[in-house]
Design a protein around this motif. Structure first.
Motif, short mmCIF file in Angstrom:
data_model
loop_
_atom_site.label_atom_id
_atom_site.label_comp_id
_atom_site.label_asym_id
_atom_site.label_seq_id
_atom_site.Cartn_x
_atom_site.Cartn_y
_atom_site.Cartn_z
N ALA A 159 47.26 18.12 34.84
CA ALA A 159 47.97 19.17 35.75
C ALA A 159 47.65 18.87 37.30
O ALA A 159 48.54 18.94 38.09
N GLU A 160 46.22 19.04 37.36
CA GLU A 160 45.63 19.16 38.82
C GLU A 160 45.90 17.52 39.45
O GLU A 160 46.16 17.45 40.43
N LEU A 161 45.89 16.60 38.59
CA LEU A 161 46.06 15.29 39.01
C LEU A 161 47.52 14.97 39.34
O LEU A 161 47.65 14.54 40.34
N LEU A 162 48.32 15.29 38.61
CA LEU A 162 49.90 15.46 38.95
C LEU A 162 50.23 16.08 40.32
O LEU A 162 51.02 15.50 41.15
N VAL A 163 49.54 17.16 40.49
CA VAL A 163 49.93 18.19 41.65
C VAL A 163 49.21 17.43 43.08
O VAL A 163 49.73 17.17 43.90
N SER A 164 48.00 16.48 42.81
CA SER A 164 47.38 15.64 43.97
C SER A 164 48.45 14.90 44.04
O SER A 164 48.44 14.25 45.18
#
Length: 433
Positions: free
Chosen positions: A384-389
């Motif tokens: 999820a952090e990767l998608l937000v980035s």
């Protein structure tokens, strides 16, 4: 009329028989036992001895003297002492009901352990209440957010579709269990090490172009995800030159369109959309080669299969939520490292989680979502952090197909939303786009 008492005659060894008769006397009432024994002896002995014995017994009872002393006093006056067996008075005590001991705090447990595990004594009248330590502990847990709150029940997301035969509610759980079980077989591994002429950046450019073509032809979303899946699986088993990469892309979309669409685009439409870079025969030959390499296996769980189910489990859900989820999911499919690092169900669940964080829907992850996805909140954090980035970098990226697509009003302009602040931003410098 008083009935005559039958008393057995005293014979040698009769004393022993009287002793053996003691248990019968124990079942009688005490005063009546004493009177009966005295009456029986009075018949056997002399009258004056019987009267004296009766008076002595009455005096002993009134003065609360032992019966044995009264009998001995009378017996001493007679010529022959008669042994009188006086049954002992048996008092039946009621067994006290043990009180139930309720342990409230850990202090009492520690006391029980230090005492050698001894049980609470029966009949204890100790009043059990909350100790000062337990009260402080409860307040500390409440302040730290550690209080055990009752879990919300899992909602039935298929309740409204029970009467819809096309929804096949009775098969849904088995279907998605099968998808989760078989998705590992179609997971894409790191194939760029076996591709001498192309790299991850070229793959990103191809996917960005395919999203534009998909939007131009107004195809179903299932078609886009299946197209990207076919491209990746084919590149896993066949080395492709840089010149043929676009040909593989349009041939894969042709196959996906035939599989998913009611009215699939014609081959000449793909020739035109590629600016006549390839002829019709080349597309058909490449289509056949792809199907042979993949063993005609087209029924595979793509991220879209899981997205539909997980969006439904995200209660409450609206159009803005749905657009945000698809926006983040398509950003993930464009990113090569996301595809090879996470399975389709993980990407779909992470997109839902990141979308809820972006729209500030609390709680960010629910028991219903965890039940249907099979993932906890901690398991989704990295993806999820990767998608937000990727969301944060979408406006500045050179590949803007997804950003432009979801910046339009028909998609709710969700690409313009502020990325989720609750998820820490991760630098994309270590990833190849």
């Amino acid at each position: 009329m008083a009935s005559r008492a039958i008393v057995p005659s005293q014979q040698p060894g009769g004393e022993g028989k009287l002793k053996n008769m003691q248990p019968e006397g124990r079942n009688r009432r005490v005063l009546q036992d004493i009177g009966n024994l005295v009456a029986k002896r009075a018949v056997e002995g002399k009258p004056h001895h019987a009267k004296a014995l009766a008076k002595a017994q009455a005096a002993a009872v009134n003065n609360e003297k032992p019966i044995k002393e009264a009998v001995d006093a009378v017996a001493g006056k007679g010529r022959a002492a008669t042994k009188v067996v006086v049954p002992k008075k048996i008092v039946l005590k009621k067994k006290p009901i043990p009180e139930e001991v309720i342990v409230i705090s850990s202090d009492e447990e520690d006391e029980g352990k230090s005492a050698g595990g001894r049980k609470a004594r029966e009949g204890s009248s100790r009043k059990h209440g909350k100790t000062f330590t337990s009260t402080l502990t409860a307040r500390s847990k409440a302040a730290c957010g550690l209080t055990n709150k009752p879990k919300k029940p899992i909602e039935n997301i298929d309740a409204t579709d029970v009467d819809n035969e096309l929804a096949v509610v009775e098969y849904l759980d088995d279907m998605y269990n099968f998808y989760k079980h078989t998705e590992c077989a179609s997971v894409v591994h790191d194939y760029m090490v076996n591709q001498p002429d192309i790299n991850a950046k070229m793959r990103g450019i191809l996917v960005d172009w395919l999203i534009e073509v998909h939007r131009k032809f107004e195809l179903m979303p299932e078609t886009l995800y299946l197209t990207i899946n076919i491209v990746d699986r084919f590149l896993c088993v066949k080395a492709v030159s840089r010149r043929e990469l676009q040909l593989v892309g349009i041939s894969s979309m042709l196959i996906a369109s035939k599989y998913e669409e009611i009215w699939a685009p014609e081959v000449n439409d793909f020739v035109c959309i590629s600016d006549n870079a390839y002829v019709k025969e080349q597309i058909l030959v490449t289509e056949k080669a792809i199907l042979e390499k993949l063993g005609w296996l087209l029924t595979v769980p793509t991220p879209y299969v899981f997205l539909v189910r997980y969006i439904k489990a995200s209660i409450p859900s609206d159009q803005e939520m749905e657009n945000t989820v698809f926006f983040l999911a398509e950003l993930g499919t464009m990113h090569y490292r996301t595809i090879i690092s996470h399975c389709p169900s993980m990407i779909a669940a992470s997109a839902v989680y990141a979308a809820r964080c972006t729209l500030d829907k609390t709680p960010f992850w629910t028991e219903t979502l965890e039940h249907h996805t099979g993932y906890s909140e901690d398991q989704l954090k990295d993806c999820a952090e990767l998608l937000v980035s990727l969301h944060s970098a979408a406006a500045e990226s050179k590949l803007k197909a997804v950003y432009r697509k979801f910046s339009c009003s028909d998609r709710g302009t969700v690409a313009l939303l502020t990325p989720a602040k609750s998820l820490s931003s991760k630098s994309l410098n270590s990833f190849s786009t």
